[in-house]
Design a protein around this motif. Sequence first.
Motif: not given
Length: 245
Positions: A180, A224-229, A232
């Motif tokens: 990410s 944040g991108v790693h966790r949220m996008i 998943p």
Amino acid sequence: MLIFPFLIVNTELSSLHLAISLLFIPGVYQFPILQVGWTLNFEMLFYVLFALTLLLTSKPVLWLSSALASLVLVGVLVGRNWGVFSILASPMLLEFVFGMIVGLASVRGKFLPKGAAVVIGLVSVTALFLSNFNDSAASYRVWFWGVPGCALLASVVSLEEDLRLRQIGMFVKLGDASFSLYLIHALVIGGIWAAAAKIVSMNLLVTAAIYVLAILACVCIAWGVHRMIELPITSYGSKRLAARR
């Protein structure tokens, strides 16, 4: 690019550009829509060729190394006249060979002695740092970046078991978000520099502060991108693939 086109300076948004970017085809445009994605063109070529050699031979590293070296030789001989082939037949392919050799050695349990690994790692980092002051580094990247990069990889892999014993959880999490970070860092840095140039007057201290801010912003946004996008999407893909199997 659709919502804030004025922030995008050097990239054309078109159906053709989007298609060849998603298919990892270089040549028609200098860069994909996400410019850092030019490296993925080489990675995808490597993945495809490695998969083929796994199907065809019991010694994939030997045969693929020979094939990549041959591609580089042909690329040097034909120059820049063969479009996409000339781009992909780059000496950078030799860096994949270096990586395979280190990987094969580690799988077979062959590592550098600990003391030698520390020394080689420090020398490699120094060499990579000094390459910033050599105008020829980009033109001869295999020597200035590839060889020191290979040596650094070999040294870190050799020290990995010792590093496992230490509390480095924060760095492991940062490593989880590295893809990410790779994808978003240019956009974040570009945005921060563009905003800063309109707000403050540049001097040495301000420039240093902007660098620090950009690094922190990149890490935070990448996490944040790693966790949220990223997580998943990969979780969904893994479940679908497992269900098909």
